[in-house]
Motif scaffolding. Structure first.
Motif, PDB file in Angstrom:
ATOM      1  N   ILE A 107      -5.983  -3.398  -6.958  1.00 14.12           N
ATOM      2  CA  ILE A 107      -4.933  -4.150  -6.284  1.00 14.12           C
ATOM      3  C   ILE A 107      -4.273  -5.240  -7.131  1.00 14.12           C
ATOM      4  O   ILE A 107      -2.899  -5.314  -7.528  1.00 14.12           O
ATOM      5  N   MET A 126       0.870  -1.310  -0.119  1.00 14.55           N
ATOM      6  CA  MET A 126       0.004   0.029   0.173  1.00 14.55           C
ATOM      7  C   MET A 126       0.944   1.319  -0.050  1.00 14.55           C
ATOM      8  O   MET A 126       1.720   1.256   0.918  1.00 14.55           O
ATOM      9  N   SER A 183       1.091   3.238   3.290  1.00  9.90           N
ATOM     10  CA  SER A 183       1.194   2.723   4.689  1.00  9.90           C
ATOM     11  C   SER A 183       2.626   2.645   5.159  1.00  9.90           C
ATOM     12  O   SER A 183       3.662   2.377   4.434  1.00  9.90           O
TER      13      SER A 183
END
Length: 127
Positions: free
Chosen positions: A113, A55, A58
């Motif tokens: 994703i 991510m 993150s």
């Protein structure tokens, strides 16, 4: 029966009869349904899970996700559904239980994703 025509022909060529093919097909469908139920249970049992998802925003190697729900359906050997977190959701397909004791699973996540992602009840399991 979920086996395509080529697979059915190959299985008959090695000696399986139609009844045996149907039994194998039924066994596959049952195993997929069992795995889908186990995956839904995994996400139902945990308010928070951790993943090895890459991510961009993150700070952690194993980001934390607040689980809202998982809705996974099956059709023969196919498994598809939706995984909803607190602020976003993603299409899923083809999942498996990696380790039931350690609460460790893997799913293929769809658009945005586009990768296989492992989820666990704690970060230590992913290391």
């Amino acid at each position: 029966m979920h086996f395509d025509q080529r697979t059915q022909q190959a299985l008959r060529a090695v000696g399986l009869e139609t009844d045996e093919l149907q039994a194998a097909s039924d066994a596959v469908a049952e195993a997929v349904a069992d795995d889908a139920a186990a995956l839904e249970s995994f996400f139902d049992e945990h308010d928070t899970v951790y993943s090895d998802m890459d991510m961009a925003h993150s700070a952690s190697d194993y980001p934390e996700h607040s689980v809202d729900y998982a809705d996974i359906t099956t059709h023969a050997a196919e498994m598809r559904g939706w995984l909803r977190f607190d602020t976003w959701g993603v299409y899923v397909e083809d999942g498996r239980i990696l380790d039931a004791e350690d609460d460790y699973v893997e799913l293929t996540l769809g658009p945005t994703i586009n990768d296989r992602v492992r989820f666990a009840a704690d970060r230590e399991t992913l290391r």
